[in-house]
Design an enzyme around this catalytic site. Structure first.
Site, PDB file in Angstrom:
ATOM      1  N   HIS A  20       0.814  -1.221   0.000  1.00  0.00           N
ATOM      2  CA  HIS A  20       0.000   0.000   0.000  1.00  0.00           C
ATOM      3  C   HIS A  20       0.845   1.268   0.000  1.00  0.00           C
ATOM      4  O   HIS A  20       0.300   2.360  -0.195  1.00  0.00           O
ATOM      5  CB  HIS A  20      -1.046   0.038   1.129  1.00  0.00           C
ATOM      6  CG  HIS A  20      -0.559  -0.353   2.472  1.00  0.00           C
ATOM      7  ND1 HIS A  20      -0.717  -1.628   2.982  1.00  0.00           N
ATOM      8  CD2 HIS A  20       0.091   0.349   3.408  1.00  0.00           C
ATOM      9  CE1 HIS A  20      -0.208  -1.666   4.186  1.00  0.00           C
ATOM     10  NE2 HIS A  20       0.299  -0.486   4.474  1.00  0.00           N
ATOM     11  N   HIS A  37       7.053   6.628   5.122  1.00  0.00           N
ATOM     12  CA  HIS A  37       6.404   6.179   3.890  1.00  0.00           C
ATOM     13  C   HIS A  37       5.720   7.393   3.256  1.00  0.00           C
ATOM     14  O   HIS A  37       5.695   8.475   3.834  1.00  0.00           O
ATOM     15  CB  HIS A  37       5.379   5.066   4.184  1.00  0.00           C
ATOM     16  CG  HIS A  37       4.298   5.520   5.072  1.00  0.00           C
ATOM     17  ND1 HIS A  37       4.390   5.493   6.466  1.00  0.00           N
ATOM     18  CD2 HIS A  37       3.096   6.100   4.788  1.00  0.00           C
ATOM     19  CE1 HIS A  37       3.290   6.008   6.969  1.00  0.00           C
ATOM     20  NE2 HIS A  37       2.504   6.391   5.984  1.00  0.00           N
ATOM     21  N   THR A  54      -4.115   6.457   9.167  1.00  0.00           N
ATOM     22  CA  THR A  54      -4.974   6.763   8.021  1.00  0.00           C
ATOM     23  C   THR A  54      -5.271   5.532   7.169  1.00  0.00           C
ATOM     24  O   THR A  54      -5.950   5.625   6.154  1.00  0.00           O
ATOM     25  CB  THR A  54      -4.329   7.826   7.108  1.00  0.00           C
ATOM     26  OG1 THR A  54      -3.120   7.257   6.549  1.00  0.00           O
ATOM     27  CG2 THR A  54      -4.008   9.096   7.872  1.00  0.00           C
ATOM     28  N   GLU A  95      -2.813  13.322   1.964  1.00  0.00           N
ATOM     29  CA  GLU A  95      -3.921  12.891   2.836  1.00  0.00           C
ATOM     30  C   GLU A  95      -4.506  14.131   3.516  1.00  0.00           C
ATOM     31  O   GLU A  95      -5.694  14.422   3.379  1.00  0.00           O
ATOM     32  CB  GLU A  95      -3.397  11.875   3.852  1.00  0.00           C
ATOM     33  CG  GLU A  95      -2.823  10.623   3.162  1.00  0.00           C
ATOM     34  CD  GLU A  95      -3.028   9.367   3.954  1.00  0.00           C
ATOM     35  OE1 GLU A  95      -2.427   9.246   5.049  1.00  0.00           O
ATOM     36  OE2 GLU A  95      -3.818   8.510   3.507  1.00  0.00           O
ATOM     37  N   HIS A 127       2.293   8.898   0.564  1.00  0.00           N
ATOM     38  CA  HIS A 127       0.985   8.747  -0.090  1.00  0.00           C
ATOM     39  C   HIS A 127       1.011   9.669  -1.299  1.00  0.00           C
ATOM     40  O   HIS A 127       1.542  10.790  -1.199  1.00  0.00           O
ATOM     41  CB  HIS A 127      -0.153   9.162   0.858  1.00  0.00           C
ATOM     42  CG  HIS A 127      -0.162   8.397   2.141  1.00  0.00           C
ATOM     43  ND1 HIS A 127      -0.960   7.291   2.362  1.00  0.00           N
ATOM     44  CD2 HIS A 127       0.562   8.576   3.283  1.00  0.00           C
ATOM     45  CE1 HIS A 127      -0.741   6.836   3.589  1.00  0.00           C
ATOM     46  NE2 HIS A 127       0.189   7.583   4.168  1.00  0.00           N
ATOM     47  N   HIS A 151       5.119  10.654   5.561  1.00  0.00           N
ATOM     48  CA  HIS A 151       4.796  10.406   6.973  1.00  0.00           C
ATOM     49  C   HIS A 151       5.984   9.754   7.673  1.00  0.00           C
ATOM     50  O   HIS A 151       6.417   8.668   7.281  1.00  0.00           O
ATOM     51  CB  HIS A 151       3.569   9.491   7.091  1.00  0.00           C
ATOM     52  CG  HIS A 151       2.307  10.172   6.705  1.00  0.00           C
ATOM     53  ND1 HIS A 151       1.168   9.484   6.344  1.00  0.00           N
ATOM     54  CD2 HIS A 151       1.982  11.479   6.635  1.00  0.00           C
ATOM     55  CE1 HIS A 151       0.205  10.330   6.066  1.00  0.00           C
ATOM     56  NE2 HIS A 151       0.673  11.565   6.236  1.00  0.00           N
TER      57      HIS A 151
HETATM   58  N1  LIG Z   1      -0.487   6.648   7.250  1.00  0.00           N
HETATM   59  S1  LIG Z   1      -0.097   6.599   8.805  1.00  0.00           S
HETATM   60  O1  LIG Z   1       1.155   7.308   9.038  1.00  0.00           O
HETATM   61  O2  LIG Z   1      -1.245   7.108   9.571  1.00  0.00           O
HETATM   62  C1  LIG Z   1       0.143   4.949   9.309  1.00  0.00           C
HETATM   63  C2  LIG Z   1       1.289   4.594  10.030  1.00  0.00           C
HETATM   64  C3  LIG Z   1       1.469   3.253  10.435  1.00  0.00           C
HETATM   65  C4  LIG Z   1       0.494   2.314  10.129  1.00  0.00           C
HETATM   66  B1  LIG Z   1       0.681   0.863  10.577  1.00  0.00           B
HETATM   67  O3  LIG Z   1       1.856   0.467  11.160  1.00  0.00           O
HETATM   68  O4  LIG Z   1      -0.306  -0.067  10.390  1.00  0.00           O
HETATM   69  C5  LIG Z   1      -0.661   2.666   9.407  1.00  0.00           C
HETATM   70  C6  LIG Z   1      -0.838   4.002   9.004  1.00  0.00           C
HETATM   71 ZN   LIG Z   2       0.813   7.486   6.065  1.00  0.00          ZN
END
Ligand SMILES: NS(=O)(=O)c1ccc(B(O)O)cc1
Ligand SMILES: [Zn+2]
Length: 257
Positions: A61, A91, A195, A103, A93, A116
């Site tokens: 993802h 990571h 998110t 986001e 988006h 992020h």
């Molecule tokens: N997109 S986010 O930074 O809110 C985020 C970070 C970690 C995880 B996870 O470790 O499942 C999911 C979303």
């Molecule tokens: Zn994220």
């Protein structure tokens, strides 16, 4: 059978994760005029040790760079948080085109991408323990806008050819995530959530006001990644962003006037 990216689209998440309709969901639309300046907010103190960088992964993802979090050497302190939060991973988006992808939005404006940097509260024993606690995580969000080529992204993008499909990962050493931070660390902060599923309401969001740049060609490189695994019908990894969620009475604070 629809490709993976279609089965778990945001509108469907509430069926398996009812917290999708919770009181502190992320992302949100940040309206600068409605944010309240808080003189008590400290400047962010981010210190990262490149030697804690481990690998780069296509997790189906996003593209994620993971860090060794067995010591305090890559961490976030101050800002809106108390205590020390260790960097676990960062990571991105992004969209299918340069007009969308972030986001968080700013007065309705979508950026082409959002970085992020995910940190966990060391009052807990591990990331996984922290991930479900209301003060468990602190995520620093940085917008990407289209501009000149960003040399600090190049090292990441060069690894994309080897992690094109879901589940691919490769070692990735000595990357300093502070090279992806904007010069000015003014931020907005609010209580929110992951998110993506499990959408835990465990995140203190820290969204930088100043974007970093990426060229349109660099954005196109993100779009060469796949949601799909090797051998499956290729499904372009694009639009891996959740749209803004209801504020539900939350206050967004600004660290700047
Ligand atoms: N997109 S986010 O930074 O809110 C985020 C970070 C970690 C995880 B996870 O470790 O499942 C999911 C979303
Ligand atoms: Zn994220």
């Amino acid at each position: 059978i629809p490709p993976a990216s279609k089965t778990l689209r945001p509108q469907k998440w509430v069926e398996n994760f009812p917290i999708a309709d919770g009181v502190r969901q992320s992302p949100i639309d940040i309206v600068p005029g409605q944010a309240s300046y808080d003189a008590g907010l400290k400047p962010l103190d981010l210190k990262y040790d490149p030697s804690t960088c481990l690998d780069i992964l296509n997790n189906g993802h996003s593209v994620q760079v993971t860090f060794a979090d067995d010591t305090d050497s890559s961490r976030l302190t101050d800002g809106p948080i108390s205590g020390l939060y260790r960097l676990k991973q960062f990571h991105f988006h992004w969209g299918a085109s340069d007009d969308k992808g972030s986001e968080h939005t700013v007065a309705g404006t979508k950026y082409p991408a959002e970085l992020h940097l995910v940190h966990w509260n060391t009052k807990y024993a591990s990331f996984s323990e922290a991930a479900s606690k209301p003060d468990g995580l602190a995520v620093v969000g940085v917008f990407l806008k289209i501009g000149g080529e960003n040399p600090n992204l190049q090292k990441l993008l060069k690894a994309f050819d080897t992690i094109k499909s879901k589940g691919k990962q490769t070692s990735f050493a000595n990357f300093d995530p502070s090279t992806l931070l904007p010069g000015c660390l003014d931020y907005w902060t609010y209580d929110g959530s992951l998110t993506t599923p499990p959408l835990y309401e465990s995140v203190t969001w820290i969204v930088c006001k100043e974007p970093i740049t990426a060229s349109s060609a660099q954005m196109a490189k993100f779009r060469t990644l796949l949601f799909s695994a090797d051998g499956a019908a290729p499904d372009c990894m694009v639009n891996n962003y959740r749209p803004p969620q209801p504020l539900k009475g939350r206050t967004v604070r600004a660290s700047f006037k």
